[in-house]
Motif scaffolding. Structure first.
Motif, PDB file in Angstrom:
ATOM      1  N   PHE A  94       0.842  -1.195   0.000  1.00 17.92           N
ATOM      2  CA  PHE A  94       0.000   0.000   0.000  1.00 17.92           C
ATOM      3  C   PHE A  94       0.878   1.245   0.000  1.00 17.92           C
ATOM      4  O   PHE A  94       1.896   1.277   0.697  1.00 17.92           O
ATOM      5  N   SER A  95       0.472   2.256  -0.743  1.00 15.03           N
ATOM      6  CA  SER A  95       1.199   3.526  -0.688  1.00 15.03           C
ATOM      7  C   SER A  95       0.715   4.310   0.527  1.00 15.03           C
ATOM      8  O   SER A  95      -0.308   3.961   1.131  1.00 15.03           O
ATOM      9  N   ALA A  96       1.465   5.361   0.856  1.00 15.55           N
ATOM     10  CA  ALA A  96       1.093   6.153   2.037  1.00 15.55           C
ATOM     11  C   ALA A  96      -0.303   6.752   1.876  1.00 15.55           C
ATOM     12  O   ALA A  96      -1.099   6.760   2.814  1.00 15.55           O
ATOM     13  N   SER A  97      -0.611   7.236   0.682  1.00 18.18           N
ATOM     14  CA  SER A  97      -1.923   7.870   0.498  1.00 18.18           C
ATOM     15  C   SER A  97      -3.036   6.817   0.554  1.00 18.18           C
ATOM     16  O   SER A  97      -4.139   7.078   1.037  1.00 18.18           O
ATOM     17  N   GLU A  98      -2.735   5.613   0.085  1.00 18.14           N
ATOM     18  CA  GLU A  98      -3.739   4.539   0.172  1.00 18.14           C
ATOM     19  C   GLU A  98      -4.001   4.179   1.626  1.00 18.14           C
ATOM     20  O   GLU A  98      -5.148   3.959   2.035  1.00 18.14           O
ATOM     21  N   LEU A  99      -2.919   4.123   2.405  1.00 18.53           N
ATOM     22  CA  LEU A  99      -3.081   3.807   3.828  1.00 18.53           C
ATOM     23  C   LEU A  99      -3.893   4.882   4.532  1.00 18.53           C
ATOM     24  O   LEU A  99      -4.720   4.599   5.394  1.00 18.53           O
ATOM     25  N   MET A 100      -3.667   6.139   4.112  1.00 19.67           N
ATOM     26  CA  MET A 100      -4.406   7.224   4.730  1.00 19.67           C
ATOM     27  C   MET A 100      -5.901   7.115   4.397  1.00 19.67           C
ATOM     28  O   MET A 100      -6.762   7.294   5.258  1.00 19.67           O
ATOM     29  N   LYS A 101      -6.164   6.806   3.134  1.00 17.75           N
ATOM     30  CA  LYS A 101      -7.571   6.635   2.733  1.00 17.75           C
ATOM     31  C   LYS A 101      -8.219   5.493   3.514  1.00 17.75           C
ATOM     32  O   LYS A 101      -9.361   5.593   3.972  1.00 17.75           O
ATOM     33  N   LEU A 102      -7.463   4.405   3.670  1.00 18.31           N
ATOM     34  CA  LEU A 102      -7.997   3.270   4.415  1.00 18.31           C
ATOM     35  C   LEU A 102      -8.275   3.674   5.866  1.00 18.31           C
ATOM     36  O   LEU A 102      -9.321   3.325   6.429  1.00 18.31           O
ATOM     37  N   GLY A 103      -7.340   4.422   6.431  1.00 15.40           N
ATOM     38  CA  GLY A 103      -7.518   4.886   7.810  1.00 15.40           C
ATOM     39  C   GLY A 103      -8.797   5.707   7.962  1.00 15.40           C
ATOM     40  O   GLY A 103      -9.563   5.536   8.915  1.00 15.40           O
TER      41      GLY A 103
END
Lengths: 327, 259, 311
Positions: free
Chosen positions: A161-170
């Motif tokens: 996962f990219s950082a922005s994907e992780l943020m979206k998931l969060g």
């Protein structure tokens, strides 16, 4: 502060209670299993798409390849979570309903509630304690599912996962917590308001059925584009502009359909999460700012539902109701 | 002795009239590797009001369950009116009435509907007539069309008694019938038990842990302690031996400690 | 004075229906179900007529754009009975829950009232009691299903757009008969768990978990569709695309256990929109119902009545 200590004591007992409850444990385990299954299924579905793409490529001659453009299926880890979100919508809501019911049912009508109420416990700390306890359980559950699904998607897709994907998931996990807390409060309020406890549970369950499964399903069934497998407009080779032009002639029908959908809290949660995760393809790979610009009304409605349910739970928590014996 | 056989008792047991109506013959029951009833031998003649005393967990409910055909003993035999509770269960069932502890009934049905259901299950022919008669006997007419959910504990108890006597059984089993009743309710219950015995000739078998009840109602008593029958005498003899309630209580406690 | 003794069997059947009719929970679900039955007629009618109109508007739009080869109306070949296919979803969802509640309450009611010892000290055999109870449950389901058939059949008779072809009413009746079989499975499951589970809420949730597995999980595994999409009748009617080794294997392995799909396949077959062998699915479904009824009868037979006496 004394009140905070009492909230902490009640919350701690709530957590212990839930962990000891076999029904809750069974349901939570079941949900985790479903998440695993849905990620597995999504990854297999993606793999067969890739296989189909390669099969199509190999059948085309070099000449044909010049004129026909085939796009390779692109892998977006967040899109693998569609089934996970749908199970959270449906089964997650049931778990929250059960938790809310149990939070009230185990004390209501038994002498335990009297033992609680003769102590210096205000209505605010009673409700606050229950909410804090539920929040700890729900956040743990949601985080557990988040970690589990990141691990599963990374494992089956070999893509980190990219950082922005992780943020979206969060962000999606936070929405999920709010969505589940709404069901917790709603069900707890019903357990307080309806004198007969098993009936309160069934009532919560019936409303879940109507607002989580049936109403969104009606909207889906009535969608003209869903009338033909593969899509009605795709079947007619209509462009997006053409679709919009035609649908605009049927505004009344579409408005009715939309009105049905927006009456369900689930649909707002779904629109918000599907956009954030890019499952709704128009939002795929878009920035959070772009997504929020479009979807803030859904977030607002979700918050209004949540606040409403908390207020309802607070207003229902009158000592006479907490002690009322089930007939 | 007041004797009046119910009219619908068609199958006459092949026994003498003065033979005991309740017989326990080496009755033993084990549950989960533990023996809960040890070799009970007891013969209760027709027309008795038998008080079965013992602490909670002594095995009283297990005994009643076997006598009412709900449970099969692991050894020994029990007979009601000469019929074996296992091999002739249906004949036994035609002759008994039973009121368990903690009964609530169907809350959404009326008193009449609750009673009619059990009357039909007992094979009663003239259901309405019998319900009216039973309610009249219990001085409880006028509530027929009220739902059970509006009933107090005492009222439920009377419906419980009504369903137990609707089919005019020969023997009535009562399991801790005074639980949850107020003094007036206990007094009324005592009167009903005495009248069932004297006016209808029914034999009563009553589980209880209240000594005071036994001395006011029963004609004979048995004491069960940890699954063993440690005392069985007529009330007359018991009262002659222990003239006042205090000494009765003392000896009861002593008996419990003996074993 | 009446002299004839009412049959004990008939009394238990009648009692089953009377007590059910007084249950508020049941009545609430029944009301939702019947409301959806009426609404489904509107949904079916309005969707069908609007989609037809959208097709004509699209044709006009494309013609104006200069497109000459326009695809024929995709709805032309579709069975007119499929207007009622959204009823399938309500049977799949609310119907199943209603059936679970009927089966569940049937025994929980007796336990809560504490009356089981009172029943079995009377001269009625266990087998006969169980038979009467099961018949009572089945009669209740039949009544409900027949009422929904009446709603569908009446609307087909009176709304011109919903007019059925010859044999349509019989086919519709077939659809509801298959639905009755599906509901019987969940009623039996509700009854079974209410007998074997000690705790009332666990007894209610176990059959619901079975239902979630039957309606969401197994179909997802065998088709690769997302769970909520499986509730769209069109997804159900459409053929399952070939999706590679995993789904082919899962389909072969798990399809026989997927009670929800067995039902949708056989029920849609009755409406003329089937995929796969609808008769084989019906027989498989019947076999499951047999097993579920057998299991609940067996559990009831073995139930220790004295369990509720020690409180």
């Amino acid at each position: 502060m004394k009140r905070l200590r009492i909230i902490g004591i009640i919350a701690k007992k709530e957590v212990t209670d839930a962990l000891r409850n076999s029904l809750f444990a069974t349901l939570a385990f079941f949900l985790l299993l479903l998440v695993g299954v849905s990620i597995l299924v999504a990854s297999f579905a993606f793999q067969s798409q890739v296989a189909q793409y390669h099969a199509a490529l190999s059948q085309l001659s070099p000449d044909q390849l010049k004129s026909i453009v085939l796009t390779a299926p692109a892998y977006y880890p967040l899109q693998m979570l569609r089934g996970t979100i749908e199970y959270l919508e449906v089964i997650g809501a049931i778990i929250a309903l059960v938790l809310g019911y149990l939070a009230i049912a185990k004390e209501k009508g038994s002498n335990a509630s009297r033992l609680l109420l003769v102590r210096p416990v205000t209505r605010g700390s009673f409700v606050g304690g229950k909410l804090l306890g539920a929040s700890i359980i729900l956040i743990a559950l949601v985080l557990g599912i988040g970690v589990f699904s990141v691990a599963a998607v990374t494992f089956v897709g070999h893509v980190a996962f990219s950082a922005s994907e992780l943020m979206k998931l969060g962000l999606v996990l936070m929405y999920t917590y709010g969505y589940l807390l709404f069901f917790f409060c709603f069900s707890a309020a019903l357990a307080l308001l309806v004198p007969n406890l098993p009936r309160a549970l069934m009532l919560a369950f019936s409303l879940w059925l109507v607002f989580v499964l049936i109403i969104p399903q009606i909207g889906d069934t009535m969608d003209p584009d869903n009338q033909v497998p593969g899509g009605f407009f795709a079947h007619l080779h209509m462009t997006q502009d053409g679709q919009t032009a035609v649908i605009n002639q049927f505004r009344r029908y579409e408005n009715f359909r939309n009105a049905l959908e927006v009456s369900s809290v689930e649909k707002h949660y779904e629109r918000l999460t599907f956009a954030t995760l890019g499952i709704k393809t128009t939002y795929n790979d878009k920035s959070l700012g772009f997504i929020m610009h479009d979807k803030w009304p859904d977030l607002l409605v979700l918050l209004v539902f949540l606040m409403g349910s908390i207020v309802l739970a607070y207003l229902s928590a009158r000592p006479s109701r907490i002690m009322a014996a089930s007939p | 002795m007041h004797m009046k056989l119910p009219s619908h008792a068609v199958v006459e047991p092949n026994i003498k009239k003065d033979a005991p109506v309740i017989e326990l013959d080496g009755l033993t029951h084990s549950y989960g590797g533990e023996t809960v009833l040890h070799d009970l031998n007891l013969a209760i003649p027709r027309g008795e009001i038998f008080g079965f005393l013992g602490h909670n967990g002594a095995g009283k409910t297990t005994t009643i369950s076997i006598l009412t055909t709900l449970l099969r003993q692991t050894a020994g035999a029990a007979r009601i009116a000469g019929f074996d509770t296992v091999s002739e269960a249906d004949e036994v069932r035609r002759r008994i009435g039973y009121l368990p502890e903690n009964i609530t009934f169907y809350n959404d049905l009326t008193a009449y509907e609750n009673l009619a259901y059990f009357a039909r299950l007992s094979g009663v022919k003239n259901v309405d007539e019998r319900i009216d008669e039973a309610l009249g006997f219990l001085d409880f007419r006028g509530i027929e069309h009220r739902k059970l959910k509006t009933f107090s504990k005492g009222m439920r108890q009377r419906i419980g008694l009504a369903q137990a006597i609707l089919h005019e059984p020969e023997v009535v089993f009562l399991d801790e019938p005074t639980t949850g009743l107020d003094p007036v309710g206990i007094k009324n219950l005592r009167d009903v038990i005495l009248r069932l015995n004297q006016e209808k000739g029914m034999t009563i078998f009553m589980n209880t842990h209240l000594l005071s009840e036994v001395s006011k109602t029963c004609t004979s008593i048995g004491v069960l302690n940890r699954g063993r029958l440690i005392y069985n005498e007529s009330l007359e003899k018991t009262l002659a031996d222990f003239p006042d309630e205090v000494s009765l209580e003392a000896i009861y406690v002593q008996m419990e400690e003996l074993v | 004075m009446s002299a004839r003794a009412p049959s004990v069997f008939a009394s238990v059947v009648r009692h089953e229906l009377t007590t059910l009719a007084r249950e508020k929970t049941f009545l609430l679900l029944l009301a939702i179900f019947m409301a959806m039955t009426f609404f489904s007629v509107y949904i079916g009618w309005s969707t069908r007529t609007t989609t037809e109109a959208i097709y004509h508007a699209s044709v006009a739009y494309l013609a104006a754009q200069g497109v000459t080869s326009i695809v024929a109306d995709p709805l032309t070949g579709v069975s007119p009975l499929l207007v009622f296919d959204n009823m399938l979803v309500y049977l799949l969802l609310i119907g199943a829950l209603l059936a679970i509640v009927i089966g569940h309450r049937s025994f929980i009611r007796e336990r809560a009232a504490g009356v089981l010892p009172l029943v079995f000290v009377r001269p009625i055999s266990r087998a006969r009691y169980i038979g009467a109870k099961l018949l009572g449950i089945l009669l209740a389901l039949t009544g409900i299903v027949f009422a929904t058939y009446a709603v569908s059949a009446f609307s087909a008779a009176f709304i011109p757009a919903l007019r059925l072809p010859a044999g349509g009413y019989a086919a519709l009746l077939g659809f509801y008969a298959v639905s009755l079989v599906y509901l019987a499975f969940f009623a039996a499951a509700g009854l079974f768990f209410s007998v074997i589970m000690k705790n009332e809420s666990t007894a209610l949730f176990m059959p619901i978990l079975v239902w979630v597995a039957a309606v969401f999980i197994l179909p997802e595994l065998t088709t690769g569709q997302n769970p909520v999409a499986l509730l769209n009748p069109v997804t159900l009617t459409g053929a399952i695309p070939d999706q590679g080794l995993f789904f082919t294997a899962a389909h072969r392995l798990l399809s026989p256990f997927s009670v929800g799909q067995l039902y949708t396949r056989s029920a849609l077959g009755m409406l003329g929109g089937g995929i796969g062998n609808s008769i084989a699915s019906l027989f498989a479904l019947l076999a499951y119902v047999g097993v579920a009824i057998g299991a609940s009868a067996f559990a009831l037979r073995r139930y220790a009545v004295t369990r509720d006496l020690y409180l």
